[in-house]
Design a protein around this motif. Structure first.
Motif, PDB file in Angstrom:
ATOM      1  N   ALA A 177      -3.471   6.062  -6.872  1.00 35.89           N
ATOM      2  CA  ALA A 177      -3.609   4.962  -5.984  1.00 35.89           C
ATOM      3  C   ALA A 177      -2.810   3.511  -6.591  1.00 35.89           C
ATOM      4  CB  ALA A 177      -5.098   4.485  -5.710  1.00 35.89           C
TER       5      ALA A 177
ATOM      6  N   ARG B 136       1.050   3.753  -5.905  1.00 33.15           N
ATOM      7  CA  ARG B 136       1.346   3.568  -4.393  1.00 33.15           C
ATOM      8  C   ARG B 136       1.051   1.920  -4.504  1.00 33.15           C
ATOM      9  NH1 ARG B 136       1.757   1.261  -0.878  1.00 33.15           N
ATOM     10  NH2 ARG B 136       1.208   1.723   1.234  1.00 33.15           N
ATOM     11  N   ARG B 137       0.040   1.586  -4.851  1.00 33.56           N
ATOM     12  CA  ARG B 137      -0.242  -0.033  -4.684  1.00 33.56           C
ATOM     13  C   ARG B 137       0.913  -0.939  -5.314  1.00 33.56           C
ATOM     14  NH1 ARG B 137      -5.068   0.437  -6.241  1.00 33.56           N
ATOM     15  NH2 ARG B 137      -4.781  -0.437  -8.458  1.00 33.56           N
ATOM     16  N   HIS B 138       1.383  -0.549  -6.484  1.00 32.87           N
ATOM     17  CA  HIS B 138       2.383  -1.250  -7.033  1.00 32.87           C
ATOM     18  C   HIS B 138       3.908  -0.809  -6.973  1.00 32.87           C
ATOM     19  CE1 HIS B 138      -0.763  -3.718  -8.713  1.00 32.87           C
ATOM     20  NE2 HIS B 138      -1.504  -2.808  -9.236  1.00 32.87           N
TER      21      HIS B 138
ATOM     22  N   GLU C 113      -1.828  10.169  -2.621  1.00 29.71           N
ATOM     23  CA  GLU C 113      -1.313   8.855  -1.704  1.00 29.71           C
ATOM     24  C   GLU C 113       0.272   9.019  -1.525  1.00 29.71           C
ATOM     25  OE1 GLU C 113      -2.954   6.090  -1.343  1.00 29.71           O
ATOM     26  OE2 GLU C 113      -4.504   6.390  -2.366  1.00 29.71           O
TER      27      GLU C 113
END
Length: 402
Positions: free
Chosen positions: A143, A146-148, A106
């Motif tokens: 993931a 990357r999302r947070h 990511e």
């Protein structure tokens, strides 16, 4: 040479040559760039120009002004050199699954961090944030980070607010980023949707004004191009590295055939809680990042951030040479990232591939010594004798059918 005359500008079309006969001593000719004129006006400095001595007439088409040096230019170049360097940031990225069955990488690219965070976020300009997250044991950990990422790095860890970079601000940024790595690691331990055997290496790069700050935990790598030379901005955290080897042994771990505890090829990572001891106790696998910083100058052209799939098959200098050649050819950082990935595939890499190219100039510049001095174009002029002038006038009259 005489300074301080009235300025007379002339131009010439290539296919419709115009000429004028100037009695020597009656008029003085000069043609300088707009930048030179502006600088001369702003500094109230008299321009140095070419003056014809009294005597016979002279023919000076504007297209021949490049045949003699102008003394007005060096002063302009001197004024340009005192301007401070300000990075002009743009980036491009590219990813490929490579020969693997699953994609576990990511990444994140924010070229304007201040605009992304909103008006309440105060930081030096320009500001940017980049990260590569190379997952293992499945894609879940990478993931999740990357999302947070924005929450971990800028919202929950007290990222300092300032419009100036000084020692206090830099210390605050480092402490905040270090805390973000550790908080994100603990969050993975508590996240029920992420397997305890899933982990990720993390490399982040912050640009704050002229400051470049790289933080790394794992074997991703950041490489700075300085006048064509590769400068490593991170250290690969592998168990075979001397300092990491000693730390692993001192913390109770072991290394088997280059693998930490016989399982993992990196000695620092977020997640992997099936290999870590309970929080708060020393562990051979840690999430603590290492930092490197650089004050950017006009010699610093771009930064490459790549996962280990790139560096397994090429050196830092090889990667820099590929990107630099690409920028000179098409000036597209995204295309350069793709070309770097394609080169790694050609060299038979065996991993997922992710690359980010961050340029620090608005366009790729020539790194020759003359360019680094920012010399302005040289203006030249010449004179024709009376006989040559008359001959040229006759030829032009014949061409026009007069």
């Amino acid at each position: 040479m005489v300074a301080g005359p009235n300025l007379v500008h002339q131009s010439m079309a290539v296919l419709d040559v115009q000429y004028r006969c100037v009695a020597k001593g009656a008029e003085e000719m000069v043609d300088i760039s707009t930048a030179a004129t502006a600088t001369a006006t702003a500094t109230a400095t008299a321009a140095t120009v070419v003056v014809t001595p009294p005597g016979s007439p002279v023919f000076r088409p504007a297209s021949e002004l490049d045949m003699r040096e102008s003394d007005a230019i060096p002063d302009v170049a001197l004024e340009v050199n005192v301007l401070p360097f300000v990075p002009s940031i743009r980036s491009g990225s590219y990813t490929d699954i490579g020969p693997r069955r699953f994609m576990e990488d990511e990444h994140i690219c924010i070229d304007d961090l201040s605009a992304h965070m909103g008006s309440l976020f105060k930081c030096p300009a320009p500001s940017a944030f980049y990260g590569v997250f190379d997952g293992h044991g499945g894609p879940d950990a990478a993931a999740f980070i990357r999302r947070h990422a924005i929450r971990f790095f800028f919202e929950d860890t007290g990222f300092p607010q300032s419009s100036q970079v000084d020692d206090v601000f830099l210390e605050g940024v480092e402490n905040s980023v270090r805390k973000a790595y550790l908080v994100a690691d603990l969050a993975l331990a508590d996240e029920c949707t992420v397997s305890k055997s899933s982990g990720t290496t993390v490399l982040t790069a912050l640009v704050l004004g002229r400051l470049l700050l790289v933080a790394n935990a794992g074997d991703c790598r950041a490489v700075l191009c300085r006048k064509g030379e590769a400068v490593d901005m991170s250290q690969d955290h592998r168990p075979i590295h001397a300092a990491e080897h000693q730390r692993v042994l001192e913390s109770g771990g072991y290394i088997d055939d280059g693998y930490l505890n016989g399982v993992l090829s990196v000695s620092r990572a977020l997640g992997d809680w099936d290999l870590k001891l309970p929080p708060g106790t020393p562990s051979p696998l840690i999430a603590e990042p290492e930092f490197r910083q650089q004050l950017l100058t006009e010699d610093d052209e771009f930064l490459i951030i790549g996962c280990d799939g790139i560096w397994d098959v090429m050196s830092s200098q090889h990667a820099v040479s590929i990107v630099r050649k690409g920028l000179r050819r098409h000036d597209n950082p995204e295309q350069c990232a793709r070309e770097l990935v394609m080169e790694a595939l050609r060299l038979n890499t065996f991993d997922n591939l992710t690359v980010i190219i961050i340029c620090f100039t608005s366009e790729q510049q020539d790194s020759s010594p003359s360019h680094n001095r920012r010399e302005a174009p040289v203006l030249r002029c010449c004179s024709l004798s009376t006989e040559a002038l008359c001959n040229l006038r006759s030829w032009l009259d014949i061409d026009r059918g007069d």
